[in-house]
Design a protein around this motif. Sequence first.
Motif, PDB file in Angstrom:
ATOM      1  N   ILE A  51      45.167  37.462  47.802  1.00 19.54           N
ATOM      2  CA  ILE A  51      45.354  38.767  47.177  1.00 19.54           C
ATOM      3  C   ILE A  51      46.717  39.343  47.526  1.00 19.54           C
ATOM      4  O   ILE A  51      47.395  39.934  46.680  1.00 19.54           O
TER       5      ILE A  51
ATOM      6  N   TRP B 100      45.111  44.402  37.183  1.00 14.88           N
ATOM      7  CA  TRP B 100      44.534  44.752  38.483  1.00 14.88           C
ATOM      8  C   TRP B 100      43.299  45.620  38.329  1.00 14.88           C
ATOM      9  O   TRP B 100      42.327  45.465  39.074  1.00 14.88           O
TER      10      TRP B 100
ATOM     11  N   SER C 146      53.056  40.463  41.611  1.00 11.99           N
ATOM     12  CA  SER C 146      53.007  41.578  40.667  1.00 11.99           C
ATOM     13  C   SER C 146      54.177  42.532  40.893  1.00 11.99           C
ATOM     14  O   SER C 146      54.812  42.993  39.929  1.00 11.99           O
TER      15      SER C 146
ATOM     16  N   VAL D 160      49.603  40.368  44.906  1.00 11.24           N
ATOM     17  CA  VAL D 160      50.234  41.701  44.892  1.00 11.24           C
ATOM     18  C   VAL D 160      51.749  41.567  44.925  1.00 11.24           C
ATOM     19  O   VAL D 160      52.466  42.256  44.188  1.00 11.24           O
TER      20      VAL D 160
END
Length: 221
Positions: A50, A89, A57, A54
């Motif tokens: 994760i 998300w 992104s 992130v």
Amino acid sequence: MQYCNHCKVKVKGAHSICPLCSGILEGKGDYKEDVFPFIPTIYQEFNLFIRVLVLISIIAVVASFSVNIIFTKESRWSLLVAAGIACMWISLFFIIRKKNNIGKTILWQVGIISILSVIWDKSMGFIGWSIDYVIPAVCVLAMIVMAIGAKILKIGVRDLIVYLLIDAVFGFIPLIFIIFGWLKVIYPSVICVAASIISLSALILFEGDNMKNELKKRMHI
């Protein structure tokens, strides 16, 4: 073993507070003495994955804004990139929260966004941006979210069969737009159809035998 002065009890395991009074415990805890095993949540189990997602992104958003400002100041396409990643998300969050019915959650989200975009486009005189860009982009994002969700949630074969059908639907919708010549800009729909074909091929190649066996069991063949 830890001790609570207020409750006058000894507490096994490693805790920061007393499970009875929430007071501070004395002594050093030992995880080996814990009565209940530690079961990590999805967020703890896939913490690194994760965090990497992130970071990717953030890089994508920063890069798109930088390129937009330097080379294409007259447009604001970077806002669409940021909005798309934000939608991804949000969808992923709801999928993890409602992991027992992922397919239904995704279909509802894609359906609502698609219908609202068409209504908005029609209210502006139907320029065509809803079917040119929004619907294909939403379908591609949904397929990406499903792939990430499958990785995080470790879904079973039954859910993979549902994913197979959803991927087919997401690829079929833009294909209709192309066949009937409703598009002014064709490449987003082509990308969506290509992504659907690749996703379907991957599911069939790597999970085809498991899905076939599951269908045999369900249909008593």
